[in-house]
Write a protein that holds these residues in place. Structure first.
Motif, mmCIF file in Angstrom:
data_model
loop_
_atom_site.group_PDB
_atom_site.id
_atom_site.type_symbol
_atom_site.label_atom_id
_atom_site.label_comp_id
_atom_site.label_asym_id
_atom_site.label_seq_id
_atom_site.Cartn_x
_atom_site.Cartn_y
_atom_site.Cartn_z
ATOM 1 N N HIS A 16 0.931 -1.023 -0.107
ATOM 2 C CA HIS A 16 0.311 0.293 0.019
ATOM 3 C C HIS A 16 1.140 1.080 -0.283
ATOM 4 C CE1 HIS A 16 -2.179 -3.604 1.798
ATOM 5 N NE2 HIS A 16 -3.584 -2.943 0.654
ATOM 6 N N LYS A 17 0.509 2.303 -0.975
ATOM 7 C CA LYS A 17 1.410 3.408 -1.267
ATOM 8 C C LYS A 17 0.096 4.768 -0.538
ATOM 9 C CE LYS A 17 4.271 1.178 -4.267
ATOM 10 N NZ LYS A 17 4.292 1.366 -6.196
ATOM 11 N N THR A 18 1.257 5.712 -0.278
ATOM 12 C CA THR A 18 0.609 6.957 -0.181
ATOM 13 C C THR A 18 1.432 7.915 -1.286
ATOM 14 O OG1 THR A 18 2.543 7.784 1.731
ATOM 15 C CG2 THR A 18 -0.382 7.080 2.219
ATOM 16 N N TYR A 19 0.387 9.179 -1.599
ATOM 17 C CA TYR A 19 1.520 10.046 -2.908
ATOM 18 C C TYR A 19 1.569 11.112 -2.430
ATOM 19 C CZ TYR A 19 0.283 5.507 -5.845
ATOM 20 O OH TYR A 19 0.423 4.367 -6.449
ATOM 21 N N ALA A 20 2.102 11.817 -2.961
ATOM 22 C CA ALA A 20 2.972 13.217 -2.557
ATOM 23 C C ALA A 20 1.833 13.742 -2.880
ATOM 24 C CB ALA A 20 3.950 14.375 -3.660
ATOM 25 N N GLY A 21 0.590 13.742 -3.457
ATOM 26 C CA GLY A 21 -0.370 14.453 -4.205
ATOM 27 C C GLY A 21 -1.330 14.465 -3.568
ATOM 28 N N ARG A 22 -1.418 13.525 -2.486
ATOM 29 C CA ARG A 22 -2.557 14.175 -1.123
ATOM 30 C C ARG A 22 -1.888 14.940 -0.670
ATOM 31 N NH1 ARG A 22 1.860 11.433 0.951
ATOM 32 N NH2 ARG A 22 2.208 10.890 3.334
ATOM 33 N N TYR A 23 -0.826 16.107 -0.747
ATOM 34 C CA TYR A 23 -1.123 16.997 -0.097
ATOM 35 C C TYR A 23 -1.849 17.806 -0.539
ATOM 36 C CZ TYR A 23 2.625 14.916 3.238
ATOM 37 O OH TYR A 23 2.794 14.096 3.556
ATOM 38 N N SER A 69 -9.936 8.989 4.596
ATOM 39 C CA SER A 69 -9.399 7.957 3.888
ATOM 40 C C SER A 69 -8.947 7.228 3.107
ATOM 41 C CB SER A 69 -11.047 7.061 4.319
ATOM 42 O OG SER A 69 -10.825 5.801 4.329
ATOM 43 N N ALA A 70 -9.183 7.878 1.645
ATOM 44 C CA ALA A 70 -8.861 7.106 0.538
ATOM 45 C C ALA A 70 -7.518 7.406 -0.001
ATOM 46 C CB ALA A 70 -9.240 7.950 -0.483
ATOM 47 N N TRP A 71 -7.358 8.058 0.787
ATOM 48 C CA TRP A 71 -5.325 8.940 0.706
ATOM 49 C C TRP A 71 -4.652 8.979 0.948
ATOM 50 C CZ3 TRP A 71 -3.962 11.004 -3.783
ATOM 51 C CH2 TRP A 71 -4.680 10.811 -4.867
ATOM 52 N N PHE A 72 -5.277 8.981 3.245
ATOM 53 C CA PHE A 72 -3.654 8.917 3.891
ATOM 54 C C PHE A 72 -3.885 7.349 4.125
ATOM 55 C CE2 PHE A 72 -4.725 12.636 2.579
ATOM 56 C CZ PHE A 72 -3.509 13.803 3.020
ATOM 57 N N ARG A 73 -2.671 7.413 5.290
ATOM 58 C CA ARG A 73 -2.390 6.337 6.192
ATOM 59 C C ARG A 73 -3.260 6.145 7.636
ATOM 60 N NH1 ARG A 73 4.022 5.918 7.644
ATOM 61 N NH2 ARG A 73 3.412 8.431 7.011
ATOM 62 N N PRO A 74 -3.624 5.520 8.816
ATOM 63 C CA PRO A 74 -4.267 5.142 9.335
ATOM 64 C C PRO A 74 -4.127 6.245 10.650
ATOM 65 C CG PRO A 74 -3.672 2.936 8.529
ATOM 66 C CD PRO A 74 -2.743 3.518 7.127
ATOM 67 N N LYS A 75 -2.159 6.522 10.298
ATOM 68 C CA LYS A 75 -2.363 7.333 11.276
ATOM 69 C C LYS A 75 -1.537 8.705 11.283
ATOM 70 C CE LYS A 75 -0.191 4.649 15.362
ATOM 71 N NZ LYS A 75 0.005 5.063 16.608
ATOM 72 N N VAL A 87 -3.971 16.991 -2.866
ATOM 73 C CA VAL A 87 -5.697 17.097 -2.617
ATOM 74 C C VAL A 87 -6.063 17.726 -0.836
ATOM 75 C CG1 VAL A 87 -7.708 14.787 -2.372
ATOM 76 C CG2 VAL A 87 -5.768 14.956 -3.752
ATOM 77 N N LEU A 88 -5.399 17.846 -0.797
ATOM 78 C CA LEU A 88 -5.617 17.942 1.453
ATOM 79 C C LEU A 88 -6.123 19.844 0.702
ATOM 80 C CD1 LEU A 88 -6.423 17.870 4.116
ATOM 81 C CD2 LEU A 88 -3.851 17.561 4.547
ATOM 82 N N VAL A 89 -4.704 19.796 0.388
ATOM 83 C CA VAL A 89 -4.806 21.759 0.716
ATOM 84 C C VAL A 89 -6.493 22.093 -0.589
ATOM 85 C CG1 VAL A 89 -3.698 23.718 -0.750
ATOM 86 C CG2 VAL A 89 -2.557 21.961 0.852
ATOM 87 N N VAL A 90 -6.574 21.740 -1.670
ATOM 88 C CA VAL A 90 -7.377 22.167 -2.566
ATOM 89 C C VAL A 90 -9.048 22.007 -2.093
ATOM 90 C CG1 VAL A 90 -6.301 22.377 -4.520
ATOM 91 C CG2 VAL A 90 -7.844 19.603 -4.265
ATOM 92 N N LEU A 91 -9.227 21.070 -1.689
ATOM 93 C CA LEU A 91 -9.812 21.049 -0.247
ATOM 94 C C LEU A 91 -9.995 21.305 0.752
ATOM 95 C CD1 LEU A 91 -13.038 19.505 0.099
ATOM 96 C CD2 LEU A 91 -11.256 17.519 1.596
ATOM 97 N N SER A 92 -9.673 21.842 1.512
ATOM 98 C CA SER A 92 -9.450 22.864 2.970
ATOM 99 C C SER A 92 -9.510 24.371 2.341
ATOM 100 C CB SER A 92 -7.991 22.567 2.865
ATOM 101 O OG SER A 92 -7.606 21.963 3.781
ATOM 102 N N LEU A 93 -8.685 25.217 0.907
ATOM 103 C CA LEU A 93 -9.326 26.277 0.321
ATOM 104 C C LEU A 93 -10.477 25.873 -0.009
ATOM 105 C CD1 LEU A 93 -6.436 26.367 -1.945
ATOM 106 C CD2 LEU A 93 -6.422 27.533 0.460
ATOM 107 N N LEU A 94 -11.669 24.990 -0.548
ATOM 108 C CA LEU A 94 -13.205 24.673 -0.621
ATOM 109 C C LEU A 94 -13.832 25.272 0.348
ATOM 110 C CD1 LEU A 94 -15.217 24.533 -3.165
ATOM 111 C CD2 LEU A 94 -15.333 22.148 -1.812
ATOM 112 N N CYS A 95 -13.180 24.089 1.241
ATOM 113 C CA CYS A 95 -13.934 24.513 2.920
ATOM 114 C C CYS A 95 -14.232 26.370 3.584
ATOM 115 C CB CYS A 95 -13.416 23.722 3.952
ATOM 116 S SG CYS A 95 -13.708 21.804 2.978
#
Length: 468
Positions: A8-15, A137-143, A17-25
Motif C-alpha cells: 500500500h502506498k501514499t502519494y505526494a499528490g495527497r497533500y 480515508s482514501a488518500w492517507f495512512r491510518p496514522k 488534494v488536501l490543500v484544495v479541499l481545505s481551500l474549498l472549505c
C-alpha cells in the motif's frame, strides 16, 4: 493457498488534494458569512432586510435537510471527483452572480439573484462537511487520518476568521462591490485548482480498508439504523455541536446589552477594545477552533482507539465553560469582560474541536458503510440544530427588544452538551476500519460482519507493509 502480502502506498499528490479541499472549505465559509460582518453596508447597498440577512446564511442548513439523501446517493454513485469539482464550480457561480446586482434603488428588483447565489453557496456546505473524512480515508495512512480530517474540517473555522477580516477590510476601504468581486475571483481560482487535479482516489490505496468495497447505498440505511452505537453518536454529536455552535448567532444580542460592556466595534484601539468586541470574539473563536481542532486530531492519531475518552473530556470541559458562562450572564458569576470573553471562547472552541473526532468515530463504528453516508447523517443532525436556531431568529424571537430570550438559550446549550456527554458515555466504541488496517480481526469482530470483507487467505497474514 500461498499467503500474499499486499503493498500500500501514499502519494505526494495527497497533500495537493488536501490543500484544495481545505481551500474549498474555507472559501465556502467566507461566502456563507458574507454579510454578517457588514450588516449596515448590506442594508444600505442592496436594501436587504433583517430577515433576509438572517435567511441568506440559513440556506446552508436548509440544503442539508432537503438534499442530504440524494446527495449521499450521488456521492456514492459518481464518486468524490465529480462531487468535488462540481461543488467548486457551483461555489464559483454562486459567488460570481452576486456581483451583477445593481445598488439601491434598483436592487429591489434583482434581490432574487442574491438569494439564488446563496442557495448555491449553501449547497456547497454539503460536500464541504462530508468530503473531509472521505478524502482522509482514501488518500492517507491510518496514522494520518484523524489529523487530515481535522485540517480540512478546521479550514472552515479559519475561513470564518479570514472572512471576518477580509470582508470588513475590503468593504471599508474599497466598497462592498469590490469585496464581492474579490470573492468571485477566489471562487474561480479554487474551481480551477479542482479541475486541474482532484481524483477520487490514488492509483494504489494507502491501507487495507481503503481498497475494500463499501456497502451499497440501500443496505447502508439498514445497517445505520440497526447500529445503536452509531445512533448514540449521531444524536450526541448533533445536539452537542449543533446547539452550542448555533448559540453564536445570539451572542451579540446578549453581550451588547451592557453585559460586560461589549459592543460590535471592529477597531483595535486598545486591549480593552479587542476583548470587549463580540466581533473580535467571533474571530478569536474561529482561529482557536482551527488550531485546537488540529491538535486534537494529531493526538487522536497518536492514541488510536481512544475516541470515546477524548470526546468525553472535550464535552465535559466545554459543558463546564458553558455552565459558568450561563451563570455569569445571569449575575451568579463574574460579568467581567475578560471572564466572559475567555469563558465563551473556550466553550465554543472545545465544541468545534470535537467535530473531527465525532466524524472519525462514526466512520469507525459503521465500516464498511461508505464514509459519506455515515458522516452525512451526523452532519445532518448538526445542521438541524443550526436550522432551528435560524428559524427562531427569523421569527423574531431573538431580537434586541428581547435579550432575555436569547439569554435563556444559554441553558439549552449547556443542557445539550451534558446530554451529549451522557450519550457518548453509553456509546460502546468500536474500531472496525482500524481493525482491518492493522490485521487485528478477532473472533469477536467475526460476529460483527467484518470477516466477509477479507478472503480466507488474508485473515492470518503478517503485518501490513506500507511503502511511503
Amino acid at each position: 493457498m500461498e499467503e500474499q502480502q499486499l503493498e500500500h502506498k501514499t502519494y505526494a499528490g495527497r497533500y495537493y488534494v488536501l490543500v484544495v479541499l481545505s481551500l474549498l472549505c474555507a472559501l465556502q465559509n467566507i461566502a456563507w458569512i458574507t454579510f454578517s460582518p457588514i450588516v449596515k453596508e448590506a442594508k444600505l447597498s442592496y436594501g436587504l432586510t433583517d430577515i433576509e440577512i438572517t435567511l441568506l446564511p440559513a440556506y446552508s442548513p436548509m440544503c442539508f435537510v432537503v438534499l442530504i439523501v440524494p446527495f449521499t446517493w450521488f456521492l456514492q454513485k459518481f464518486g468524490v471527483k465529480i462531487v468535488g469539482v462540481s461543488a467548486a464550480w457551483i461555489l464559483a457561480i454562486g459567488c460570481t452572480i452576486r456581483v451583477f446586482i445593481p445598488f439601491v434603488p434598483e436592487a429591489s428588483n434583482w434581490i432574487w439573484v442574491m438569494h439564488i447565489g446563496h442557495i448555491l453557496i449553501g449547497y456547497v456546505g454539503l460536500p464541504v462537511m462530508i468530503l473531509p473524512p472521505i478524502v482522509s480515508s482514501a488518500w492517507f495512512r491510518p496514522k494520518e487520518r484523524t489529523l487530515t480530517t481535522a485540517i480540512s474540517v478546521c479550514a472552515q473555522a479559519f475561513g470564518q476568521a479570514v472572512g471576518f477580516v477580509m470582508i470588513s477590510f475590503l468593504t471599508k476601504h474599497y466598497g462592498i462591490r469590490t469585496m464581492l468581486y474579490v470573492m468571485a475571483e477566489l471562487g474561480v481560482f479554487v474551481a480551477a485548482l479542482f479541475t486541474i487535479y482532484f481524483p477520487s482516489k490514488p492509483p494504489t490505496p494507502p491501507s487495507v480498508s481503503a481498497e475494500k468495497d463499501r456497502t451499497s447505498f440501500a443496505l447502508s440505511f439498514k445497517k445505520l439504523i440497526c447500529n445503536p452505537g452509531y445512533i448514540l453518536l449521531v444524536i450526541g454529536g448533533g445536539i452537542g455541536m449543533g446547539i452550542p455552535l448555533s448559540f453564536q448567532s445570539v451572542l451579540s444580542i446578549i453581550l451588547n446589552k451592557n453585559i460586560g460592556g461589549f459592543n460590535e466595534n471592529v477597531v483595535i484601539d486598545s486591549f480593552h477594545g479587542f476583548i470587549s468586541s463580540t466581533s473580535w470574539l467571533g474571530f478569536a473563536m474561529s482561529v482557536l477552533s482551527g488550531i485546537f481542532g488540529q491538535i486534537a486530531g494529531f493526538f487522536a492519531d497518536r492514541f488510536q482507539k481512544r475516541f470515546k475518552i477524548i470526546l468525553c473530556l472535550l464535552l465535559l470541559i466545554a459543558s463546564g465553560f458553558f455552565l459558568w458562562f450561563s451563570l455569569s450572564i445571569y449575575g451568579y458569576g463574574s460579568q467581567n469582560t475578560i471572564n466572559l470573553f475567555i469563558t465563551f471562547c473556550m466553550a465554543d472552541v472545545l465544541v468545534f474541536t470535537a467535530m473531527p473526532i465525532f466524524y472519525e468515530a462514526v466512520i469507525e463504528a459503521t465500516y464498511p458503510v461508505a464514509e459519506g453516508t455515515s458522516s452525512g447523517f451526523l452532519t445532518l443532525t448538526i445542521n438541524i440544530g443550526t436550522l432551528l436556531f435560524s428559524i427562531v431568529g427569523i421569527a423574531g424571537v431573538f431580537s434586541d427588544k428581547h435579550p432575555e430570550r436569547a439569554k435563556a438559550m444559554s441553558w439549552v446549550a449547556t443542557g445539550g452538551l451534558l446530554f451529549a456527554l451522557v450519550l457518548v458515555l453509553f456509546y460502546r466504541e468500536g474500531y472496525k476500519r482500524l481493525a482491518v488496517d492493522v490485521s487485528e480481526i478477532t473472533s469477536e469482530s467475526e460476529n460483527d460482519s467484518i470477516p466477509s470483507l477479507l478472503p480466507p487467505s488474508e485473515k492470518n497474514r503478517g503485518p501490513l507493509v506500507i511503502n511511503k
